[in-house]
Enzyme design. Structure first.
Site, mmCIF file in Angstrom:
data_model
loop_
_atom_site.group_PDB
_atom_site.id
_atom_site.type_symbol
_atom_site.label_atom_id
_atom_site.label_comp_id
_atom_site.label_asym_id
_atom_site.label_seq_id
_atom_site.Cartn_x
_atom_site.Cartn_y
_atom_site.Cartn_z
ATOM 1 N N SER A 1 120.458 -2.916 50.020
ATOM 2 C CA SER A 1 120.631 -4.668 50.582
ATOM 3 C C SER A 1 120.817 -5.155 50.536
ATOM 4 O O SER A 1 122.602 -5.038 50.520
ATOM 5 C CB SER A 1 118.774 -5.214 50.755
ATOM 6 O OG SER A 1 118.847 -6.286 51.073
ATOM 7 N N ASP B 1 124.364 -9.174 55.033
ATOM 8 C CA ASP B 1 124.111 -8.655 53.508
ATOM 9 C C ASP B 1 124.726 -7.422 53.715
ATOM 10 O O ASP B 1 124.479 -6.471 54.718
ATOM 11 C CB ASP B 1 123.222 -8.797 52.674
ATOM 12 C CG ASP B 1 121.528 -8.242 53.470
ATOM 13 O OD1 ASP B 1 122.174 -7.657 54.287
ATOM 14 O OD2 ASP B 1 120.612 -8.128 52.388
ATOM 15 N N ASP C 1 123.047 -4.557 53.526
ATOM 16 C CA ASP C 1 122.633 -2.953 54.689
ATOM 17 C C ASP C 1 121.982 -3.774 56.170
ATOM 18 O O ASP C 1 121.676 -3.517 56.409
ATOM 19 C CB ASP C 1 120.859 -3.017 54.361
ATOM 20 C CG ASP C 1 119.598 -3.677 53.856
ATOM 21 O OD1 ASP C 1 119.877 -4.952 53.559
ATOM 22 O OD2 ASP C 1 118.250 -3.527 54.159
ATOM 23 N N ASP D 1 119.883 -6.256 56.546
ATOM 24 C CA ASP D 1 118.506 -7.377 57.519
ATOM 25 C C ASP D 1 118.815 -8.561 57.264
ATOM 26 O O ASP D 1 117.482 -9.053 58.334
ATOM 27 C CB ASP D 1 118.051 -6.190 56.825
ATOM 28 C CG ASP D 1 117.791 -6.627 55.633
ATOM 29 O OD1 ASP D 1 119.192 -7.696 55.260
ATOM 30 O OD2 ASP D 1 116.492 -5.875 54.999
#
Length: 447
Positions: A104, A241, A243, A245
């Site tokens: 992440s 960010d 990833d 999410d």
């Protein structure tokens, strides 16, 4: 064996904590749990595997896939795709398991492995414990035709993009936006989605090389986005960010628009159209009091949970709520996603701008953020925050603040540390209250 699963999968230094051997073992253990459950519909269970752009994701992807296939699971490789994209395709394809290889917003040297259950939802604690219990066990390996097949799934980006654009009922055509892709998993699909929705997009940090994910960019470093919005005269800027999410924004003046403010805009949009379930939005206890007050003025209830997106998700499922999230920009719109989705959040904020004809700055003004001070008090017994003298001191200070402020004491989950958070009408008042309470915590709870 100590628990290796944290609040969001297994995460740590790639090739240090998160090794190829561990990735293989996790794939095998997850496959064995899946096979033993017998809940799959085909000849063999099917898993989808996606990753972010970290260089370590390449060997970890191969290792997880090897573990799954060796244990009799057919694997569809999604390659580089945001976490919410993997969650969406887990559900859309009807896969029995989803796997995301990502850390992440963490720095590039880290990586992680997260499993998703059928439907693209987070694996529950009981299944994670069962996977852990099977790590390193002796097992009967399938052979011959019982071994899993591995197939590239070439259309993952396009199908996920089509899904996102399809969630709009009012396209934000004509708006000019800067998108910071964090050199991460959304570098391709993020701009594709916004352009398909009719938005003029300037992209930054969209050239991932395996080493530059989250490096001085994305939702944890807004300076570059702020400068680009001002340089290009954009209506807004959004930062994802690694990833994708989560998402934060800046308005056309360069001012930060955080997750609380974005949630407020989305809550108002759904509320006005009769689509905000139970007229309630779910947020954590760390959401600013200004968010709670703004929602209250609009006739919207704020249901608050412990810090962490898993608690937000649990509350949303239990209460049948359609919107929830965190100040960090991890926002869940359950009509369209099973996890936080930064691109989806940006799309619907833009839709709100287009629908109302209002600027991002005007829409964000529904939340007047109160000054917030956080003081960490180390070297204390974090299990004793219910101490009578501490509680009495908090009650006295809260009584002085009244409805214009808020106090929260949060024990660390891993360290001998207590966090004292205070919101008040002015920064000086918040600091004074926080310092006084920190002194009480330090004196009463010292180890």
């Amino acid at each position: 064996m100590p628990r290796i699963f944290g609040t969001d999968g297994v995460r740590g230094l790639a090739n240090g904590v998160i090794t190829a051997e561990l990735a293989v073992d996790l794939g095998v253990a997850a496959a064995r749990v899946l096979v033993a459950s017998g809940g799959f519909t085909g000849q063999r269970p099917v898993a989808v595997v996606g990753r972010d752009t970290r260089i370590s994701g390449q060997f970890l992807e191969h290792a997880v896939v090897a573990g799954l296939a060796s244990a009799g699971v057919d694997v569809l490789r999604l390659r580089v795709l945001p976490t919410p994209g993997v969650a969406y395709l887990t559900d859309a394809i009807g896969a029995d398991l989803g796997v995301v290889i990502s850390a992440s917003h963490n720095p590039m040297p880290d990586n992680g492995i997260k499993f998703l259950a059928r439907g693209g939802v987070k694996l529950d604690d009981a299944l994670e414990r069962e996977i852990e219990s099977r790590l390193g066990e002796e097992w009967d390996r399938p052979t011959g035709a019982d071994i899993g097949r591995v197939t590239p799934y070439a259309a993952s980006v396009e199908e996920y993009a089509e899904h996102l654009v399809g969630t709009l009922d009012h396209r934000p055509s004509g708006l000019r936006v800067v998108l910071d892709c964090a050199n991460g998993a959304a570098a391709s699909v993020g701009p594709m989605v916004l352009r398909a929705a009719g938005v003029a997009v300037v992209t930054i940090n969209d050239q991932p090389n395996g080493l530059n994910i989250n490096e001085n960019c994305g939702s944890t470093h807004l300076g570059g986005l702020r400068a680009a919005v001002l340089e290009h005269g954009a209506d807004a800027g959004f930062a994802l960010d690694g990833d994708a999410d989560r998402c934060l924004a800046v308005d056309r003046t360069g001012a930060t628009v955080d997750g609380d403010q974005m949630m407020a805009m989305l809550a108002l949009d759904l509320h006005e159209r009769g689509r905000l379930a139970h007229d309630t939005v779910v947020a954590t206890v760390m959401s600013n009091l200004g968010f709670v007050q703004g929602m209250r003025r609009a006739g919207i209830t704020v249901h608050q949970t412990a810090v962490g997106d898993r608690y937000v998700l649990e509350a949303m499922r239990e209460g049948g709520f359609t919107l929830g999230g965190e100040q960090s920009g991890h926002i869940i719109m359950s009509e369209h996603a099973t996890t936080g989705d930064g691109i989806l959040s940006a799309l619907h904020v833009l839709q709100r701008m287009a629908r109302t004809g209002s600027s991002l700055r005007e829409l964000a003004s529904v939340v007047t953020r109160l000054p917030q001070v956080l003081v960490n008090v180390p070297g204390v017994d974090r299990t004793r925050t219910d101490d009578a003298e501490v509680a009495a001191a908090v009650a006295v200070e809260q009584d002085k603040l009244g409805d214009s402020g808020r106090i929260l004491l949060r024990p660390s989950g891993t360290e001998p540390l207590v966090r004292v958070m205070v919101e008040a009408a002015t920064p000086d008042q918040a600091r004074d209250v926080a310092d006084r309470l920190a002194d009480v915590v330090r004196r009463r709870l010292a180890l």
